[in-house]
Design an enzyme around this catalytic site. Sequence first.
Site, PDB file in Angstrom:
ATOM      1  N   LEU A  70       0.908  -1.311   0.071  1.00 49.45           N
ATOM      2  CA  LEU A  70      -0.148   0.026   0.128  1.00 49.45           C
ATOM      3  C   LEU A  70       0.946   1.311  -0.098  1.00 49.45           C
ATOM      4  O   LEU A  70       0.307   2.422  -0.404  1.00 49.45           O
ATOM      5  CB  LEU A  70      -0.989  -0.015   1.296  1.00 49.45           C
ATOM      6  CG  LEU A  70      -2.036  -1.181   1.295  1.00 49.45           C
ATOM      7  CD1 LEU A  70      -2.688  -1.156   2.529  1.00 49.45           C
ATOM      8  CD2 LEU A  70      -2.852  -1.209  -0.150  1.00 49.45           C
ATOM      9  N   ASP A  91      11.475   2.206   4.442  1.00 52.79           N
ATOM     10  CA  ASP A  91      11.358   0.914   4.475  1.00 52.79           C
ATOM     11  C   ASP A  91      12.743   0.459   5.122  1.00 52.79           C
ATOM     12  O   ASP A  91      13.833   1.154   5.221  1.00 52.79           O
ATOM     13  CB  ASP A  91      11.008   0.178   3.361  1.00 52.79           C
ATOM     14  CG  ASP A  91      10.153  -1.136   3.543  1.00 52.79           C
ATOM     15  OD1 ASP A  91      10.853  -2.008   4.296  1.00 52.79           O
ATOM     16  OD2 ASP A  91       9.116  -1.184   3.125  1.00 52.79           O
ATOM     17  N   ILE A  92      12.973  -0.917   5.314  1.00 51.36           N
ATOM     18  CA  ILE A  92      14.352  -1.379   5.658  1.00 51.36           C
ATOM     19  C   ILE A  92      14.827  -2.131   4.206  1.00 51.36           C
ATOM     20  O   ILE A  92      15.902  -2.729   4.215  1.00 51.36           O
ATOM     21  CB  ILE A  92      14.401  -2.446   6.633  1.00 51.36           C
ATOM     22  CG1 ILE A  92      13.514  -3.827   6.192  1.00 51.36           C
ATOM     23  CG2 ILE A  92      13.955  -1.781   7.965  1.00 51.36           C
ATOM     24  CD1 ILE A  92      13.372  -4.732   7.139  1.00 51.36           C
ATOM     25  N   TYR A 198      -0.873 -11.998  14.032  1.00 49.15           N
ATOM     26  CA  TYR A 198      -1.164 -10.882  13.185  1.00 49.15           C
ATOM     27  C   TYR A 198      -2.436 -10.460  13.727  1.00 49.15           C
ATOM     28  O   TYR A 198      -2.649  -9.080  14.277  1.00 49.15           O
ATOM     29  CB  TYR A 198      -1.242 -11.363  11.902  1.00 49.15           C
ATOM     30  CG  TYR A 198      -1.805  -9.935  11.116  1.00 49.15           C
ATOM     31  CD1 TYR A 198      -1.146  -8.869  10.656  1.00 49.15           C
ATOM     32  CD2 TYR A 198      -2.980 -10.159   9.933  1.00 49.15           C
ATOM     33  CE1 TYR A 198      -1.616  -7.961   9.690  1.00 49.15           C
ATOM     34  CE2 TYR A 198      -3.348  -9.360   9.246  1.00 49.15           C
ATOM     35  CZ  TYR A 198      -2.565  -7.970   9.091  1.00 49.15           C
ATOM     36  OH  TYR A 198      -2.871  -7.002   8.183  1.00 49.15           O
ATOM     37  N   LYS A 202      -2.725  -6.613  15.877  1.00 49.31           N
ATOM     38  CA  LYS A 202      -3.794  -5.485  15.588  1.00 49.31           C
ATOM     39  C   LYS A 202      -4.719  -5.022  16.543  1.00 49.31           C
ATOM     40  O   LYS A 202      -5.052  -3.837  16.678  1.00 49.31           O
ATOM     41  CB  LYS A 202      -4.500  -5.870  14.319  1.00 49.31           C
ATOM     42  CG  LYS A 202      -3.519  -5.983  13.033  1.00 49.31           C
ATOM     43  CD  LYS A 202      -2.916  -4.344  12.868  1.00 49.31           C
ATOM     44  CE  LYS A 202      -2.136  -4.602  11.459  1.00 49.31           C
ATOM     45  NZ  LYS A 202      -1.509  -3.444  11.296  1.00 49.31           N
TER      46      LYS A 202
END
Length: 378
Positions: A70, A91-92, A198, A202
Site C-alpha cells: 500500500l 522501509d528497510i 497478526y 492488531k
Amino acid sequence: MLSGMRVCVPSAAALFGSLCHGCRSWARSLSFRGFSWSPRKISRWNSQDSIDLPPAENPRILITGGLGQLGVGLAEILRKQYGTENVILSDIKKPPPEVCRSGPFVYADVLDFKNLRELVVNNRITWLVHYSALLSVVGEANVALARKINITGLHNVLDLALESCLRLFVPSTIGAFGPSSPRDPAPDLCVQRPRTIYGVSKVHGELMGEYLHHKYGLDFRCLRYPGVISANTQPGGGTTDYAVQIFHDALSTGHHECYLRADTRLPMMHVGDCHRATVEFMQAPECQLSLRTYNIDAMSFTPEEVATEIRKHLPHLKVTYNPDSVRQTIADSWPVRFDDSNARRDWGWKSTYGLEELVSDMLSSIRDKRTNAGLPVS
C-alpha cells in the site's frame, strides 16, 4: 479518483493546541527515551537546492513499511495533494529505481526508536502512516519476529507520535476478528479474540491507540481493511492473497490453484478505494470522529464468484481447489462482511468499486504490465 474528496487541513492552532499540550506533558515524563540528535537528513530533498519550506498548512508525512502493498500508491496520492517533498516513504529494503525517482525515500527500521525520532525531527513530520507489519500467514510461520515488528515496532511509533504530537494512522484488518466474533456483519464494536499473532497484534494496536487518545490526547486513527486487491504489488503473505494471484494466473497460465475452499466468503476491497478511504479519514476533522477505529467495507465474494466474473473476460480460466489447512482455518475465523455504517455516517465513507469493476480493472492493469514487460498474455 479524488474528485469530491473533502479536504480539511487543520490549522496550526488545531494541530498544536490542547492535543499537543497533553502530548508534551506525556513526553516530558519519558525518562527511558534518551534524546540524541545527528544530522541525518534526506540529501536530495533537504539540500540547498530545495531550501524553501513547505506551506505551513500542508502536513509533512512519513510512511513506514512503504514498499509493501500500500505504501507507494498512498504516497503517490498524498504527493499530488500536498507536494512531493512533503511525503517521505521509508522501509528497510532497497527501493526500486522508479520509487527513488518518484520522491523522498529513506531507510527506517521501526525497531530503532532513535532512527525514527531523527527522521521525524529532521524532516518536521506531522503525520505518520504506520504500514510496517508481518501479515497473517507469514506471521504464523515466525511468531517471534511478528511479535517484534507488529507489537514492539508499534510501541515505538506510538511513543514517538505522543512525543512529537503526530497524527498517527495505523491500519487494522479483517484479521482482528476471531471465531467468536459476529460474522455477517461484523460491527465496529464486538467480541474480537483473533487466533493469529497478526490479529492479536492488531487488536493490541487498536486498544493501545484508543487508550492513548483518551488518556493523553493522541490523534490516533485506525481503519480495519478488508482483503485489499491491487495489480501493482505481488501477494505478500496474507490469507486473502488468492484474490490477487488469481488474476496473474488467469493472464499467464490460465490455471489457478486456490488454497481456500470455493465457498469461502471474505470482505474485499480494490486498492483505489482503500487509498481513498485512508486519505479521507486522515483529513476528517476530529470533531466528526465518534470512534478511533472504523470498519470500511466494499464487497464480499468467494473464490468461485471471482472466478466466474473473470471467465466473462477469459472463458478458458481453470480453477482447482486445494485448501491449505492453515489459511483455511484463518479464513473460517474471519467475518464474511463488515458493517461500516459508522464510517459512512461520521466521515462520509462510500466505496466505488464492486466486483465487476474490480475484475475489469485488475485484468486490464495486469495485462498492460505483462505486455509492457514483454511477457506472454494467456
